[in-house]
Design a protein around this motif. Structure first.
Motif, PDB file in Angstrom:
ATOM      1  N   ASP A 172      -4.384   3.187  -0.588  1.00  0.00           N
ATOM      2  CA  ASP A 172      -3.722   4.477  -0.377  1.00  0.00           C
ATOM      3  C   ASP A 172      -4.173   5.031   0.974  1.00  0.00           C
ATOM      4  OD1 ASP A 172      -2.058   6.632  -1.051  1.00  0.00           O
ATOM      5  OD2 ASP A 172      -3.752   7.780  -1.812  1.00  0.00           O
ATOM      6  N   ARG A 208      -0.184   8.578   1.472  1.00  0.00           N
ATOM      7  CA  ARG A 208      -0.163   9.804   0.671  1.00  0.00           C
ATOM      8  C   ARG A 208       0.328  11.017   1.479  1.00  0.00           C
ATOM      9  NH1 ARG A 208      -5.417   8.266   1.590  1.00  0.00           N
ATOM     10  NH2 ARG A 208      -6.745   9.693   2.811  1.00  0.00           N
ATOM     11  N   LEU A 255       3.870   6.816  -8.965  1.00  0.00           N
ATOM     12  CA  LEU A 255       2.620   6.166  -8.558  1.00  0.00           C
ATOM     13  C   LEU A 255       1.857   5.609  -9.750  1.00  0.00           C
ATOM     14  CD1 LEU A 255       1.347   8.629  -5.815  1.00  0.00           C
ATOM     15  CD2 LEU A 255       2.360   6.380  -5.479  1.00  0.00           C
ATOM     16  N   VAL A 267       0.859  -1.186   0.000  1.00  0.00           N
ATOM     17  CA  VAL A 267       0.000   0.000   0.000  1.00  0.00           C
ATOM     18  C   VAL A 267       0.898   1.240   0.000  1.00  0.00           C
ATOM     19  CG1 VAL A 267      -1.863  -1.165   1.242  1.00  0.00           C
ATOM     20  CG2 VAL A 267      -0.139   0.125   2.523  1.00  0.00           C
ATOM     21  N   THR A 268       0.279   2.377  -0.189  1.00  0.00           N
ATOM     22  CA  THR A 268       1.012   3.645  -0.126  1.00  0.00           C
ATOM     23  C   THR A 268       0.403   4.536   0.955  1.00  0.00           C
ATOM     24  OG1 THR A 268      -0.391   4.607  -1.854  1.00  0.00           O
ATOM     25  CG2 THR A 268       1.677   3.590  -2.554  1.00  0.00           C
ATOM     26  N   HIS A 302       4.629   9.865  -1.976  1.00  0.00           N
ATOM     27  CA  HIS A 302       3.998   8.868  -1.116  1.00  0.00           C
ATOM     28  C   HIS A 302       5.066   7.986  -0.482  1.00  0.00           C
ATOM     29  CE1 HIS A 302       0.413  10.131  -3.205  1.00  0.00           C
ATOM     30  NE2 HIS A 302      -0.343   9.172  -2.703  1.00  0.00           N
TER      31      HIS A 302
END
Length: 268
Positions: free
Chosen positions: A168, A92, A128, A89-90, A102
């Motif tokens: 995210d 933000r 991204l 996952v990222t 990110h």
């Protein structure tokens, strides 16, 4: 001289001045307390940084309580396993040298069947669109980094959905991320310093934030100076007002001398 100070509007003024002194002293004491907390954090950072690197599984388990995790923050650890790329996952709204981007969080599956989340670093916004350019190494990898506590939402800030799969995140919320991973997850994440085998230039490793004392000592001094100004200055103001009133009263009560005009003799 000071009877005027007993009038209602002056009593209100006294209370206001007292409140200013109390508030300034309280703010100064709060700043000193924050300074003490910062110094404790610095001592803790130095203590943990001096300890040898150990496998993360020797320190944490999936059920380790939060207070125990907090005692291990900044400890240098290692983890050996394979990256679970499908669970990546990222996070933000993270910057590096002022540039937006990110964080990339990728769990590592350990030999005992548990997983630890690794903050592999920062990527710019352009990456991204195709995170494959920042893919982790395949196969077994050895990760080294420092333990970081899960991030929690403060009074303000974005809220991640309580259910469903999130790709995210608003913050590195390890508990929420663990809810969408099928294996037990350790309740902290590793901020990556290095790994074997290494990968490309991105993600860029996130430098650990070394705690410092901050401006709290200077702020405390300012608040105490404000309190001293109010505590000393207000009585001086009262003294001046009393003297001015006394001078006015004395001037009003002084006897007036009537001047007689001189008679000019007239010759007969």
């Amino acid at each position: 001289m000071y009877r005027f100070a007993l009038r209602p509007r002056w009593i209100l003024s006294h209370l206001l001045a007292l409140a200013v002194v109390v508030v300034c002293i309280g703010a100064g004491i709060w700043q000193l307390d924050r300074l003490d907390q910062k110094r404790t954090a610095i001592d803790r950072y130095d203590e943990m940084s001096a300890l040898p690197t150990v496998p993360v599984g020797d320190l944490l388990g999936p059920d380790t309580p939060e207070d125990a995790v907090d005692e291990l923050v900044h400890r240098r650890v290692s983890a050996t396993g394979t990256y679970l790329v499908d669970e990546q996952v990222t996070v933000r709204n993270r910057t590096l040298d002022g540039a937006p981007g990110h964080w990339v969080l990728t769990p590592v599956l350990l030999d005992d069947g548990t997983a630890v989340v690794v903050n592999r670093g920062w990527v710019p916004m352009a990456v991204l669109e195709d995170l494959s350019t920042a893919a982790p190494p395949t196969g077994e990898v050895e990760v080294v980094g420092t333990l970081s506590a899960t991030q929690e939402r403060g009074t303000f800030g974005a809220v991640d959905a309580a259910e469903g799969r999130i790709v995210d995140f608003a913050r590195a919320d390890i508990g929420r991320l663990a809810a969408q991973i099928d294996v037990p997850v350790l309740p902290a994440y590793v901020t990556l310093e290095g790994q074997v085998p290494d990968t490309a230039d991105v993600p860029v490793p996130v430098e650990p934030i070394e705690p410092d004392e901050g401006p709290h000592l200077g702020y405390a001094a300012q608040w105490f100076i404000f309190a001293a100004i109010a505590a000393v200055g207000y009585p001086l103001i009262l003294r001046k007002v009393a003297r001015d009133r006394a001078a006015e009263a004395a001037a009003d009560g002084a006897p007036r001398v009537r001047r007689r005009s001189a008679k000019v003799p007239v010759d007969d």
